[in-house]
Motif scaffolding. Structure first.
Motif, PDB file in Angstrom:
ATOM      1  N   HIS A  89       0.914  -1.176   0.172  1.00 27.03           N
ATOM      2  CA  HIS A  89      -0.002  -0.182  -0.080  1.00 27.03           C
ATOM      3  C   HIS A  89       0.701   1.165  -0.016  1.00 27.03           C
ATOM      4  N   THR A  90       1.929   1.368   0.845  1.00 23.33           N
ATOM      5  CA  THR A  90       2.709   2.353   0.856  1.00 23.33           C
ATOM      6  C   THR A  90       3.401   2.776  -0.337  1.00 23.33           C
ATOM      7  N   ARG A  91       4.088   1.788  -0.959  1.00 21.49           N
ATOM      8  CA  ARG A  91       4.889   1.828  -2.273  1.00 21.49           C
ATOM      9  C   ARG A  91       3.892   2.488  -3.352  1.00 21.49           C
ATOM     10  N   ALA A  92       2.322   1.802  -3.177  1.00 25.59           N
ATOM     11  CA  ALA A  92       1.327   2.331  -4.365  1.00 25.59           C
ATOM     12  C   ALA A  92       1.029   4.012  -4.115  1.00 25.59           C
ATOM     13  N   TRP A  93       0.905   4.112  -2.840  1.00 31.10           N
ATOM     14  CA  TRP A  93       0.901   5.885  -2.729  1.00 31.10           C
ATOM     15  C   TRP A  93       2.248   6.657  -3.083  1.00 31.10           C
ATOM     16  N   ALA A  94       3.588   6.038  -2.918  1.00 34.30           N
ATOM     17  CA  ALA A  94       4.589   6.484  -3.139  1.00 34.30           C
ATOM     18  C   ALA A  94       4.589   6.902  -4.462  1.00 34.30           C
ATOM     19  N   ARG A  95       4.189   5.946  -5.754  1.00 34.55           N
ATOM     20  CA  ARG A  95       4.223   5.917  -6.842  1.00 34.55           C
ATOM     21  C   ARG A  95       3.016   6.796  -7.451  1.00 34.55           C
ATOM     22  N   LEU A  96       1.978   7.091  -6.857  1.00 29.70           N
ATOM     23  CA  LEU A  96       0.745   7.971  -7.442  1.00 29.70           C
ATOM     24  C   LEU A  96       1.150   8.965  -8.501  1.00 29.70           C
ATOM     25  N   LEU A  97       1.947   9.844  -7.931  1.00 28.83           N
ATOM     26  CA  LEU A  97       2.259  10.949  -8.818  1.00 28.83           C
ATOM     27  C   LEU A  97       3.085  10.613 -10.097  1.00 28.83           C
ATOM     28  N   HIS A  98       3.891   9.603  -9.848  1.00 26.15           N
ATOM     29  CA  HIS A  98       4.675   9.169 -10.822  1.00 26.15           C
ATOM     30  C   HIS A  98       3.887   8.722 -12.037  1.00 26.15           C
ATOM     31  N   HIS A  99       2.779   8.060 -11.868  1.00 25.46           N
ATOM     32  CA  HIS A  99       1.980   7.469 -12.865  1.00 25.46           C
ATOM     33  C   HIS A  99       0.735   8.442 -13.239  1.00 25.46           C
ATOM     34  N   TYR A 100       0.468   9.119 -12.281  1.00 24.09           N
ATOM     35  CA  TYR A 100      -0.833   9.953 -12.321  1.00 24.09           C
ATOM     36  C   TYR A 100      -0.256  11.260 -11.952  1.00 24.09           C
ATOM     37  N   PRO A 101       0.421  12.018 -12.785  1.00 22.12           N
ATOM     38  CA  PRO A 101       0.965  13.290 -12.153  1.00 22.12           C
ATOM     39  C   PRO A 101      -0.143  14.557 -12.166  1.00 22.12           C
ATOM     40  N   ASP A 102      -1.205  14.390 -12.641  1.00 21.47           N
ATOM     41  CA  ASP A 102      -2.622  15.241 -12.622  1.00 21.47           C
ATOM     42  C   ASP A 102      -3.345  14.872 -11.482  1.00 21.47           C
ATOM     43  N   SER A 103      -2.942  13.793 -10.659  1.00 18.87           N
ATOM     44  CA  SER A 103      -3.842  13.357  -9.492  1.00 18.87           C
ATOM     45  C   SER A 103      -4.128  14.563  -8.616  1.00 18.87           C
ATOM     46  N   ALA A 104      -5.229  14.782  -8.035  1.00 19.22           N
ATOM     47  CA  ALA A 104      -5.686  15.932  -7.151  1.00 19.22           C
ATOM     48  C   ALA A 104      -4.951  15.951  -5.585  1.00 19.22           C
ATOM     49  N   VAL A 105      -4.473  14.636  -5.202  1.00 19.29           N
ATOM     50  CA  VAL A 105      -3.799  14.733  -4.079  1.00 19.29           C
ATOM     51  C   VAL A 105      -2.390  14.307  -4.216  1.00 19.29           C
ATOM     52  N   ARG A 106      -1.617  14.555  -3.118  1.00 12.05           N
ATOM     53  CA  ARG A 106      -0.247  14.412  -3.044  1.00 12.05           C
ATOM     54  C   ARG A 106      -0.004  13.801  -1.600  1.00 12.05           C
ATOM     55  N   PRO A 107       0.193  12.316  -1.709  1.00  7.31           N
ATOM     56  CA  PRO A 107       0.357  11.490  -0.506  1.00  7.31           C
ATOM     57  C   PRO A 107       1.397  12.027   0.414  1.00  7.31           C
ATOM     58  N   ARG A 108       1.492  12.085   1.588  1.00  5.45           N
ATOM     59  CA  ARG A 108       2.537  12.591   2.707  1.00  5.45           C
ATOM     60  C   ARG A 108       2.393  11.483   3.813  1.00  5.45           C
ATOM     61  N   PHE A 109       3.375  10.702   4.099  1.00  3.29           N
ATOM     62  CA  PHE A 109       3.444   9.528   4.901  1.00  3.29           C
ATOM     63  C   PHE A 109       3.735  10.198   6.366  1.00  3.29           C
ATOM     64  N   VAL A 110       2.400   9.947   6.901  1.00  6.32           N
ATOM     65  CA  VAL A 110       2.352  10.420   8.275  1.00  6.32           C
ATOM     66  C   VAL A 110       2.610   9.422   9.331  1.00  6.32           C
ATOM     67  N   ALA A 111       2.157   8.200   9.614  1.00  8.98           N
ATOM     68  CA  ALA A 111       2.182   7.257  10.656  1.00  8.98           C
ATOM     69  C   ALA A 111       2.007   5.842  10.147  1.00  8.98           C
ATOM     70  N   VAL A 112       2.765   5.147  11.002  1.00 14.66           N
ATOM     71  CA  VAL A 112       2.393   3.705  10.828  1.00 14.66           C
ATOM     72  C   VAL A 112       2.144   3.204  12.268  1.00 14.66           C
ATOM     73  N   ALA A 113       1.290   2.273  12.446  1.00 18.17           N
ATOM     74  CA  ALA A 113       1.179   1.329  13.616  1.00 18.17           C
ATOM     75  C   ALA A 113       1.373  -0.134  13.227  1.00 18.17           C
ATOM     76  N   ASP A 114       2.143  -0.523  14.216  1.00 10.95           N
ATOM     77  CA  ASP A 114       2.439  -1.947  14.135  1.00 10.95           C
ATOM     78  C   ASP A 114       3.167  -2.389  15.443  1.00 10.95           C
ATOM     79  N   PRO A 115       2.708  -3.667  15.903  1.00 11.70           N
ATOM     80  CA  PRO A 115       3.224  -4.287  17.055  1.00 11.70           C
ATOM     81  C   PRO A 115       4.925  -4.500  17.002  1.00 11.70           C
ATOM     82  N   ASP A 116       5.022  -4.918  15.795  1.00 12.64           N
ATOM     83  CA  ASP A 116       6.781  -5.303  15.705  1.00 12.64           C
ATOM     84  C   ASP A 116       7.636  -4.062  15.664  1.00 12.64           C
ATOM     85  N   GLU A 117       8.549  -4.012  16.384  1.00 16.21           N
ATOM     86  CA  GLU A 117       9.431  -2.870  16.527  1.00 16.21           C
ATOM     87  C   GLU A 117      10.156  -2.812  15.132  1.00 16.21           C
ATOM     88  N   GLY A 118      10.668  -3.905  14.773  1.00 17.92           N
ATOM     89  CA  GLY A 118      11.462  -4.018  13.430  1.00 17.92           C
ATOM     90  C   GLY A 118      10.829  -3.451  12.250  1.00 17.92           C
TER      91      GLY A 118
END
Length: 386
Positions: free
Chosen positions: A19-48
């Motif tokens: 999912h994250t890679r998809a958001w990262a590539r959104l404007l590469h493939h759809y430069p006219d998209s009305a949104v620019r993803p900004r990676f804010v936060a991740v929740a996961d119990p695994d520290e790694g």
């Protein structure tokens, strides 16, 4: 005008990273998209995994508890990519908090879980996306066009195969996926749900919904070695063997509203098959066939006599579905991750316009109801209506 879209991910295993890679590539493939993803936060119990989210993907913050993520005021959309048993609680909480929702199929463990998520989405007035990515393949979009414009004539049969070998090894670890309390169904939720969505997307307008079905299922590997910690589909176990609680294989005969007939089969223990996800549609005047393993090809049998007709291979080209956003010419392959970029784009369009683009939570409800009908049919040993 492009505006920032605060992205958060709950569950940063393989699918959360997809999912994250998809958001990262959104404007590469759809430069006219009305949104620019900004990676804010991740929740996961695994520290790694949390460390990876920052170091490799650039997220601003991480949390062990997903509740903390929803306390932020800069999150606009949340990808829910954890195990099935957390989807209902997290999916409904995301919607109720006013955030848009991208949730992996089968959404909930059961039809009831999935309906609860859908109700929360509707009440909150947010938009949703569900991970039925195979419908996004350009060849599938061509197939849909051929069926819905009557190029095959009246549809007579629809066959869907969803065959995989990820659980074929008898020592595959007994993860949460084999426990009904945590996963719900087995291959039904994992793969048959994809198959139902694929059939509906390609043929829905031509066949109408499934009105009746009769199903069978089996668990061929009845015990597996216990797993410890988080494990993938492919992990091997070394502990004591314990019972498997859900099905390895399932199949159903389908009756559609139009009178067409169908067959769906799904397996997670199909030796020799890796991602053999396919659909074949036959009508009074022609036929078509698509296999995910040859994603950019559509086999067609059109505009010929009724006997001795030949199959032809149609390579998708720019102008077919979303291929042009990824490749400049015919015969150049797309991959699984590209289909998720299309998914992200359609969710972005839904957020921008307020109109549903692509598969949403209501599509997941239909698939879940069909899966539930297969469970009922097997338990009651009869034809049932979804």
């Amino acid at each position: 005008m492009t505006r920032d879209l605060g992205v958060a991910v709950v569950g940063f295993g393989w699918m959360g990273q997809v999912h994250t890679r998809a958001w990262a590539r959104l404007l590469h493939h759809y430069p006219d998209s009305a949104v620019r993803p900004r990676f804010v936060a991740v929740a996961d119990p695994d520290e790694g995994r949390r460390e990876l989210a920052v170091s490799a993907y650039g997220f601003e913050a991480t949390y062990a508890d997903w509740h903390d993520l929803l306390e932020r005021d800069d999150v606009d959309v949340v990808s829910v990519c954890g195990p099935n048993f957390v989807h209902r609680e997290i999916g409904t909480a995301v919607a109720e908090s006013g955030r848009h929702l991208w949730i992996e199929k089968p959404a909930g463990r059961t039809a009831e879980d999935t309906a609860a998520i859908a109700l929360a989405v509707r009440k909150a007035g947010v938009v949703s996306a569900v991970g039925f990515n195979y419908r996004n393949a350009p060849a599938v979009e061509v197939a849909r066009d051929l069926v819905t414009t009557d190029r095959l004539g009246r549809v007579e049969t629809v066959e869907v195969r969803m065959l995989a070998d990820y659980s074929a090894h008898p020592d595959g670890a007994l993860s949460w996926r084999f426990d009904p309390e945590y996963a719900g169904t087995g291959v039904l939720g994992d793969l048959a749900s994809h198959g139902f969505d694929l059939a509906r997307h390609v043929c829905g307008g031509a066949t109408g919904p499934v009105t009746e079905l009769v199903a069978d299922q089996a668990t061929f590997i009845t015990t597996r070695p216990a797993a410890t910690g988080a494990v993938s589909h492919f992990a091997r176990g070394g502990g004591d063997r314990e019972p498997v609680g859900n099905e390895d294989q399932a199949a159903a005969l389908l009756r559609f509203e139009s009178g067409a007939r169908g067959h769906l089969t799904a397996s997670r223990v199909a030796v020799g098959e890796q991602c053999a996800y396919a659909i074949e549609v036959r009508g009074t005047d022609g036929a078509l066939s698509w296999d995910f393993r040859r994603m950019g090809e559509l086999l067609t049998c059109l505009d010929q006599d009724f006997q001795d007709a030949l199959w032809q291979t149609r390579m998708v080209a720019p102008g077919d579905g979303e291929l042009g956003a990824f490749q400049p010419g015919a015969g150049m392959a797309m991959g699984f991750d590209d289909l998720k970029v299309v998914e992200a784009y359609r969710l972005a369009e839904s957020i921008s316009t307020g109109v549903q683009h692509g598969a949403g939570i209501d599509d997941a409800v239909v698939a879940a109801e069909l899966v539930h009908a297969m469970v009922r049919s097997f338990e009651e040993q009869r034809w049932v209506s979804p």
